[in-house]
Structure formats: C-alpha cells, structure tokens
Design a protein around this motif. Structure first.
Motif, short mmCIF file in Angstrom:
data_model
loop_
_atom_site.label_atom_id
_atom_site.label_comp_id
_atom_site.label_asym_id
_atom_site.label_seq_id
_atom_site.Cartn_x
_atom_site.Cartn_y
_atom_site.Cartn_z
N ALA A 181 0.83 -1.21 0.00
CA ALA A 181 0.00 0.00 0.00
C ALA A 181 0.86 1.26 0.00
N ALA A 182 1.91 1.26 0.83
CA ALA A 182 2.79 2.44 0.88
C ALA A 182 3.49 2.63 -0.45
N PHE A 183 4.05 1.55 -1.00
CA PHE A 183 4.78 1.68 -2.25
C PHE A 183 3.88 2.18 -3.38
N LEU A 184 2.70 1.60 -3.49
CA LEU A 184 1.80 2.00 -4.56
C LEU A 184 1.37 3.45 -4.41
N ASP A 185 1.27 3.93 -3.18
CA ASP A 185 0.98 5.34 -2.99
C ASP A 185 2.12 6.21 -3.49
N TRP A 186 3.37 5.78 -3.27
CA TRP A 186 4.53 6.56 -3.72
C TRP A 186 4.59 6.64 -5.24
N VAL A 187 4.14 5.58 -5.95
CA VAL A 187 4.26 5.58 -7.41
C VAL A 187 2.94 5.91 -8.11
N ARG A 188 1.97 6.34 -7.35
CA ARG A 188 0.64 6.60 -7.93
C ARG A 188 0.74 7.56 -9.13
N ASP A 189 0.08 7.17 -10.21
CA ASP A 189 -0.04 7.95 -11.44
C ASP A 189 1.26 8.09 -12.24
N VAL A 190 2.28 7.28 -11.93
CA VAL A 190 3.41 7.24 -12.87
C VAL A 190 2.90 6.65 -14.18
#
Length: 299
Positions: A181-190
């Motif tokens: 969840a944290a990682f996907l938040d960091w890369v959101r909308d790349v």
C-alpha cells in the motif's frame, strides 16, 4: 540514436561481486563458482544498456569518494552514459554480492553511498538536461528510507517539467518490508510500472500475470509484468492487455536481465512504439543480457 528522447535514469550504482555457481549452493560448505568484480546497480545497468544502443541517457546517482566509485563512473562514461554522479566523502560506493545460477540470482547488499541521494541531485541533473523527456526511477531509491525523499522528489519534479515517468519495482523482499500500500501510494499515477513475477505478487496478489498487470493499472497508467523465460505482459488503463513471448537463448547469467529489458522497452516506448513493439524490444535486449556474464553490455 539520432533524435531519440533523452532518458534520466535515477538510482543505484554499485560494484557487483558476481559468483556464477557451478550448481546448487551447498549451504555451510563449499560451492565452486566463477567469480568476478563488475559494475552493477539497477539504474546504472539500465543506463548502460540504453547508452550501448545509442540512446541518450543521464544517470543520477551517488558513489563514494573512493577508487571503486571512480572506476564505476569511468566505465559508464566509456559506454556513453552522461554521469550526473556525486561523490560522497563519508560513505563508500555500494557493493552487492550476487550468487547467480542458470536462471536465478540471490543478492546480499551494502547500499553505501546510494543512501545519500538527495533531492538537490535531481534538480541539478534535470537543470543540466533540458532535452530530457522521460525519467526512469529504480525503486531501490524509494525502498531505502535514506534516499526515499530523493526518489519521491524525482517523480514530482519530472511531472512538473512535463516528463513521462517509469519505475522499476526493484526487489520483492524490500517491497514486502515497506508494504504494497505504501509503495503503490509513492508511485501513484506514474506512466509505467515494471515488476517481475515475485514483485507483482507482492503488489497485486497471487493472481495470473494478466490480472496482476491489470490490477496495477488502477494505480499507474501502464504496468508491465516481467516473467523471464515466459515473456512479459503489458496492461494499460482503459486499454488492451498485450502479451509477448520471450526469445529462447542459452542462459549464462540472469543478473541484470530485467534492467536490460527495461532499457530496450523504454528506448522503444519513449520513441513512440506501442505496447507490442516495446515488449519485443525489451525482450531482444533482455535475451542479449542473459547470454552474457554480468549485468552490463560488453564494450
């Protein structure tokens, strides 16, 4: 490659202590191996493969102020990488011990100066590369707390300048440690996320590669699941899912194959290629990589 869009590669540069094992590792005993020292690091490897194919690329990274760091930068410059690499006086150049079998590798890492990457390094590199059109980030930068601010800043600064962005998910165990969840938040909308089968399982659950790639497009615009000898799958938000078979070659060493695949794919995709052509280009470079010992192109 005349007219190609410059790619900014951000992340790690290390020395690989590469041991190509003669057979299964004999835990607690001896296993014969061919051992060599060579350049490594996910971002550095991808940059080297891009440059070797004539694609303009700038590497943003940090090495120690030591002979090892000078050697690593010199060998990248020799293949045509523009090195925006800072020397750090209070940390050594990173080192990774790689235990490589025919189709798998295990890594033991000392991150060293890679942890010192700072937002200012990105700002300086972007200011010095006005022709850049894409930024590719090694997720090791996000997974290490010491460099996380720089990784997140890299993606934000690229978007502000109108660059497209991609992230390579890097490694399954660190992903588990920080949490999906944290990682996907960091890369959101790349624009593009690349993950191998193990990484995709962490980020999208134990589904098939098509379902995993499609699930990831709820967070990013395009997602690629790399499956080694079984090929790769590309999914796009609101678009079709495309699968490509792998080229059949004799595998000598899988070290850096995913980094090479990323280079081939990005060179094609940033040049306007569609999913199928980009996957084919990635597969071509990845197949070349596994036919060599070490993570970098021979020059």
């Amino acid at each position: 490659m005349s007219g190609a869009a410059r790619i900014i590669a951000v992340g790690d540069i290390v020395t690989d202590v590469l041991a190509v094992l003669s057979g299964p590792l004999a835990t607690g005993s001896d296993t014969p191996a061919g051992i060599r020292l060579t350049g490594g690091g996910q971002a550095a490897n991808t940059a080297a493969w891009l440059a070797a194919r004539g694609h303009p690329v700038t590497l943003v990274a940090v090495v120690g102020d030591d002979e090892t760091g000078r050697t690593r930068v010199a060998e990248l410059a020799a293949v045509g990488v523009d090195c925006a690499v800072r020397r750090c006086a209070d940390a050594p150049t990173g080192t990774v011990i790689v235990l490589a079998g025919a189709d798998e590798r295990t890594m033991v890492s000392e991150r060293g100066a890679n942890l010192r990457l700072a937002p200012a390094d990105l700002d300086a590199a972007l200011a010095g590369a006005p022709d850049a059109r894409h930024l590719h980030l090694s997720a090791y930068t996000l997974l290490d707390a010491g460099s996380r601010d720089a990784g997140r800043h890299a993606l934000a600064a690229a978007r502000e300048r109108g660059l497209t962005t991609s992230v390579d998910a890097a490694s399954a165990e660190p992903l588990r440690q920080v949490g999906a969840a944290a990682f996907l938040d960091w890369v959101r909308d790349v624009d593009l996320l690349l993950a191998n089968a193990d990484e995709a399982a962490v980020l999208a659950g134990p589904a098939g590669p098509h379902a995993q790639a499609e699930a990831l497009t709820t967070v990013v615009r395009h997602a690629v699941v790399k499956r080694g000898g079984d090929g790769a799958v590309w999914a796009s938000r609101g678009g079709p899912t495309v699968e490509a078979a792998a080229r059949r070659v004799l595998v000598l060493d899988a070290t850096g194959a995913g980094d090479a695949f990323a280079a081939g794919l990005l060179a094609a995709w940033t040049g306007g290629a569609g999913a199928a052509e980009a996957l084919a280009s990635g597969g071509e470079v990845g197949a070349l990589a596994v036919s060599l010992v070490g993570a970098r192109p021979v020059h």
